[in-house]
Design a protein around this motif. Structure first.
Motif, PDB file in Angstrom:
ATOM      1  N   LYS A   1      55.514 -69.141  32.468  1.00  0.00           N
ATOM      2  CA  LYS A   1      55.564 -69.831  33.762  1.00  0.00           C
ATOM      3  C   LYS A   1      56.976 -70.062  34.276  1.00  0.00           C
ATOM      4  CE  LYS A   1      51.186 -70.254  33.902  1.00  0.00           C
ATOM      5  NZ  LYS A   1      50.216 -70.228  34.988  1.00  0.00           N
TER       6      LYS A   1
ATOM      7  N   THR B   1      49.029 -81.567  17.898  1.00  0.00           N
ATOM      8  CA  THR B   1      50.466 -81.309  17.799  1.00  0.00           C
ATOM      9  C   THR B   1      50.742 -79.807  17.869  1.00  0.00           C
ATOM     10  OG1 THR B   1      50.662 -83.237  16.381  1.00  0.00           O
ATOM     11  CG2 THR B   1      52.519 -81.720  16.394  1.00  0.00           C
ATOM     12  N   GLN B   2      49.951 -79.063  17.103  1.00  0.00           N
ATOM     13  CA  GLN B   2      50.147 -77.618  17.081  1.00  0.00           C
ATOM     14  C   GLN B   2      49.890 -77.004  18.459  1.00  0.00           C
ATOM     15  OE1 GLN B   2      51.046 -75.640  13.930  1.00  0.00           O
ATOM     16  NE2 GLN B   2      51.800 -74.834  15.845  1.00  0.00           N
ATOM     17  N   LEU B   3      48.815 -77.457  19.090  1.00  0.00           N
ATOM     18  CA  LEU B   3      48.495 -76.931  20.423  1.00  0.00           C
ATOM     19  C   LEU B   3      49.586 -77.283  21.429  1.00  0.00           C
ATOM     20  CD1 LEU B   3      44.655 -77.512  20.850  1.00  0.00           C
ATOM     21  CD2 LEU B   3      45.848 -75.314  20.840  1.00  0.00           C
ATOM     22  N   ALA B   4      50.101 -78.512  21.317  1.00  0.00           N
ATOM     23  CA  ALA B   4      51.140 -78.937  22.260  1.00  0.00           C
ATOM     24  C   ALA B   4      52.351 -78.022  22.146  1.00  0.00           C
ATOM     25  CB  ALA B   4      51.527 -80.387  21.989  1.00  0.00           C
TER      26      ALA B   4
ATOM     27  N   LEU C   1      52.462 -74.942  20.918  1.00  0.00           N
ATOM     28  CA  LEU C   1      52.147 -73.580  21.356  1.00  0.00           C
ATOM     29  C   LEU C   1      52.043 -73.503  22.876  1.00  0.00           C
ATOM     30  CD1 LEU C   1      49.583 -72.500  18.607  1.00  0.00           C
ATOM     31  CD2 LEU C   1      51.952 -71.761  18.864  1.00  0.00           C
ATOM     32  N   LYS C   2      51.543 -74.579  23.455  1.00  0.00           N
ATOM     33  CA  LYS C   2      51.415 -74.580  24.907  1.00  0.00           C
ATOM     34  C   LYS C   2      52.794 -74.635  25.564  1.00  0.00           C
ATOM     35  CE  LYS C   2      48.874 -76.582  28.674  1.00  0.00           C
ATOM     36  NZ  LYS C   2      48.456 -77.857  29.256  1.00  0.00           N
ATOM     37  N   LEU C   3      53.663 -75.408  24.937  1.00  0.00           N
ATOM     38  CA  LEU C   3      55.038 -75.488  25.416  1.00  0.00           C
ATOM     39  C   LEU C   3      55.678 -74.099  25.387  1.00  0.00           C
ATOM     40  CD1 LEU C   3      57.080 -77.633  26.258  1.00  0.00           C
ATOM     41  CD2 LEU C   3      57.730 -77.897  23.871  1.00  0.00           C
TER      42      LEU C   3
ATOM     43  N   TYR D   1      54.094 -71.201  25.393  1.00  0.00           N
ATOM     44  CA  TYR D   1      53.427 -70.368  26.384  1.00  0.00           C
ATOM     45  C   TYR D   1      54.000 -70.637  27.771  1.00  0.00           C
ATOM     46  CZ  TYR D   1      49.810 -69.129  29.761  1.00  0.00           C
ATOM     47  OH  TYR D   1      49.162 -68.640  30.846  1.00  0.00           O
ATOM     48  N   TYR D   2      54.135 -71.922  28.051  1.00  0.00           N
ATOM     49  CA  TYR D   2      54.597 -72.327  29.368  1.00  0.00           C
ATOM     50  C   TYR D   2      56.015 -71.808  29.628  1.00  0.00           C
ATOM     51  CZ  TYR D   2      55.579 -75.412  33.293  1.00  0.00           C
ATOM     52  OH  TYR D   2      55.905 -75.909  34.516  1.00  0.00           O
TER      53      TYR D   2
ATOM     54  N   TYR E   1      58.329 -76.144  14.560  1.00  0.00           N
ATOM     55  CA  TYR E   1      59.035 -75.423  15.627  1.00  0.00           C
ATOM     56  C   TYR E   1      58.111 -74.441  16.311  1.00  0.00           C
ATOM     57  CZ  TYR E   1      62.806 -77.150  12.719  1.00  0.00           C
ATOM     58  OH  TYR E   1      63.623 -77.948  11.971  1.00  0.00           O
TER      59      TYR E   1
ATOM     60  N   LEU F   1      55.736 -73.449  11.680  1.00  0.00           N
ATOM     61  CA  LEU F   1      54.848 -73.340  12.833  1.00  0.00           C
ATOM     62  C   LEU F   1      54.504 -74.712  13.425  1.00  0.00           C
ATOM     63  CD1 LEU F   1      53.346 -71.243  14.509  1.00  0.00           C
ATOM     64  CD2 LEU F   1      51.430 -71.406  12.933  1.00  0.00           C
TER      65      LEU F   1
END
Lengths: 87, 583
Positions: free
Chosen positions: B235, B221-224, B226-228, B230-231, B425, B422
């Protein structure tokens, strides 16, 4: 009650007293649903996980390294559930 | 490797009928099934002798059947009794309406039974026990999982199904966490964890399994998130708002000076807006800390740069209040604001939609109504959502799609500790206003017990005589809306008849139509009501500056976060709070 007007102190106290179920009951929508984790009981694991997650993102934000392939797959599934599609 | 997407109906012991029941539990695939975790466990692994058994406890016994089952009938019901014994005592096993048990036992055979012990005088009974032939462990002799809500599936059935499923997948599930994490944090493999979370041999097994699964769930969940983040940042090309139109021009319009915290947050927002990266920022701050002013500044910059802004509020009342505040400032600057809520006439709505599409409206303020498909912008550049927790990630996405990657500012008055922020959100940057404007009066909070009611009532009287108004908030009744309703009306009657017959009292509750609620709030705002009694619907917070006191009955039922959110979100500044506790 009169002791503090600091909301962060109060909400942390509340979380401690009542557990996350009730805490988030007051917040309701738009929160991630967990199958097994409990944000209150698992605070220690959560803190550990956040360090891990930030380390991983710092080195490999796109989860492209071979050792992170497994993570990428599950994370993408999560994102699909959130309705954002695979990134 | 096993296919976890396999339809649950193909699992041994399931079939079409049980599959339907499993579907009701949200279980459609093998994956769903093996992640349907127990809510609890019963340790049925430690046998006791009959002699040791205590009245009222649940116990595992190892006994020999010393009779056949004897069935007694009374009316429509039947009772089955079996004489049993071990080396320490004799006892009876008793069931009701289980005719099929007759053929299940043979004299002289040893069984394990688990059930509630009833021990009166010298007689020992075990009531409706589950049992196994000695040596097998379907229902006894181990730690058994108890599953949450199972509809018409008995624990036995779901347990058997789960056992089949685990047998099928064990050793064949592809690992989901990288080797280096498993090693570093001494986590069980996915296969071991899956097996042990359902069928732990020892409590320790369960704890290790749970740790591994929780770790994985939180990490993903946390990675998702953070990746969102980042993206969105790296990007996606967002809007770079004009550097010519500074937020400071807007600040000059305010009749007050900003706090340091507000200035700092505005710097962060201005930087975000001027960069070509998409802004996704959460703004946290108490009610009264000046979040609306921040929203106005951001809207100003967006509009001056040639873009439209949308402000989403959770209720019509709040949206209307925002509009009033925005118009006070923006009408002077010839920036056009409009209100879109569900209550407006069709004609008015069509007119707004038309002008919005043409770009004649600069700032649209509204409720969920702004999410509707027919709401089209000419060039939406900034999305401000008020009260984040009422709009989920999904809805945020929906409104964001109405523009070309607009910047987003999410405002929340609910204070969330950092670690939680964190994980909740993590896709947003966070700004905090941790300072109140200097003229803001601190909320005074008094906790009192019910026997001080008279003093409190007199205090309220005094305030009303001085021309102020009061709120009384009703206890939440857990059993449901109807009870809430009753308690509000009863309380209102009590106050009107017994305590304040001379004042104008009205009440609000969640079952009222929005229109009725709005009418009553308006009356309160116009001081046609002295005391407003309500469930927490008033939480949506209308600014009624003349009210200066709020009484919360049975405050212990609300919980602190709820109370703080009631107090902050609603009455801003000038209000004292009295909390009644049942002591």
């Amino acid at each position: 009650m009169c002791e503090t007007n600091d909301g962060f102190v109060i909400s942390e106290k509340d979380l401690e007293l009542r557990g996350s179920g009730d805490f988030f009951g007051t917040m309701q929508h738009g929160l991630p649903e967990f199958k097994i984790a409990n944000l209150f009981e698992d605070m220690a694991i959560l803190k550990k996980v956040q360090v891990v997650a930030q380390e991983i993102m710092a080195n490999d934000a796109e989860l492209k390294l071979p050792e992170n392939q497994l993570l990428q797959r599950v994370v993408n599934q999560k994102l699909e559930k959130l309705g954002t599609g695979t990134l | 490797m096993v296919d976890l997407k396999k339809d649950v109906k193909y699992i041994k012991g399931v079939g079409p009928n049980r599959a339907e029941l499993l579907n009701k539990l949200g279980i459609f695939t093998l994956q769903d099934l093996i992640t349907y975790y127990p809510r609890n466990y019963e340790d049925r692994s430690k046998p006791k002798t009959l002699f040791e058994c205590v009245d009222g406890e649940e116990a595992l016994i190892e006994v020999v059947a010393t009779s056949k089952i004897v069935e007694t009938r009374f009316g429509r019901k039947t009772m089955q009794k079996l004489m049993i014994g071990d080396e320490t005592a004799n006892a009876e096993a008793v069931w009701f309406n289980q005719t099929y048990l007759k053929s299940k036992f043979s004299i002289g055979q040893k069984y394990r039974m688990y059930g509630k012990i009833d021990r009166k005088y010298r007689k020992i009974q075990i009531m409706s026990p589950v049992f196994d032939e000695y040596g097998t462990t379907q229902n006894t002799g181990r730690i058994v999982p108890i599953y949450p809500l199972t509809y018409n599936l008995s624990q036995n059935v779901i347990r058997k199904i789960m056992e089949n499923a685990i047998n099928e997948v064990y050793g064949n599930i592809s690992e989901t966490l990288p080797e280096y994490l498993l090693k570093k944090y001494s986590l069980l493999s996915i296969n071991q964890a899956t097996k042990n979370i359902h069928f732990p041999k020892e409590l320790e097994d369960f704890q290790k399994a749970r740790t591994r699964l929780v770790f994985e769930e939180l990490l993903m969940t946390q990675l998702a998130l953070l990746k969102l983040k980042y993206y969105d940042k790296e990007k996606i090309k967002g809007i770079a708002f004009s550097k010519k139109h500074k937020i400071s021009e807007m600040i000059e319009q305010f009749p007050f000076t900003l706090t340091n915290a507000q200035s700092r947050v505005l710097d962060e927002i201005e930087k975000d807006m001027e960069s070509s990266k998409m802004m996704n920022r959460l703004l946290q701050g108490d009610v009264g800390s000046g979040k609306t002013a921040i929203a106005m500044c951001a809207a100003y910059k967006a509009v001056k740069s040639g873009y439209q802004t949308v402000i989403m509020a959770p209720t019509a009342i709040l949206a209307t209040q925002h509009l009033e505040n925005f118009e006070k400032i923006f009408s002077k600057l010839e920036i056009k604001c409009e209100l879109l809520i569900s209550g407006i006439t069709k004609k008015k709505k069509e007119d707004i939609l038309q002008r919005l599409k043409n770009g004649e409206i600069d700032i649209l303020i509204g409720t969920h109504a702004v999410l509707e498909d027919n709401v089209e912008f000419k060039n939406l550049g900034l999305v401000v959502t008020d009260e984040q927790h009422r709009f989920g990630v999904r809805q945020r996405n929906k409104i964001t799609k109405k523009g070309q990657n607009p910047d987003t500012l999410v405002m929340s008055a609910t204070p969330i500790p950092r670690t939680l922020a964190l994980i909740l959100y993590g896709d947003l940057d966070i700004s905090i206003i941790d300072e109140l404007p200097p003229n803001r009066k601190k909320i005074q909070t008094f906790a009192v017990s019910k026997h001080m009611q008279e003093r409190v009532d007199n205090f309220i009287k005094k305030q009303i005589q001085e021309g102020r108004q009061a709120y009384i908030v009703c206890p939440l009744v857990e059993e449901g809306e109807d009870n809430n309703l009753k308690s509000v009306i009863e309380l209102a009657e009590k106050y009107q008849k017994e305590i304040f017959p001379e004042y104008r009292i009205s009440y609000l509750h969640g079952k009222m139509k929005q229109k009725e609620k709005d009418e009553i709030m308006l009356k309160f705002k116009n001081h046609e009501i002295d005391i407003l009694i309500s469930t927490t619907v008033i939480e949506v917070g209308v600014d009624v500056p003349n009210s200066n006191i709020m009484v919360i009955e049975d405050a212990q039922r609300f919980g602190l976060a709820r109370i703080t959110s009631i107090t902050w979100q609603s009455w801003k500044r000038r209000i004292s709070i009295i909390l009644y506790f049942k002591i």
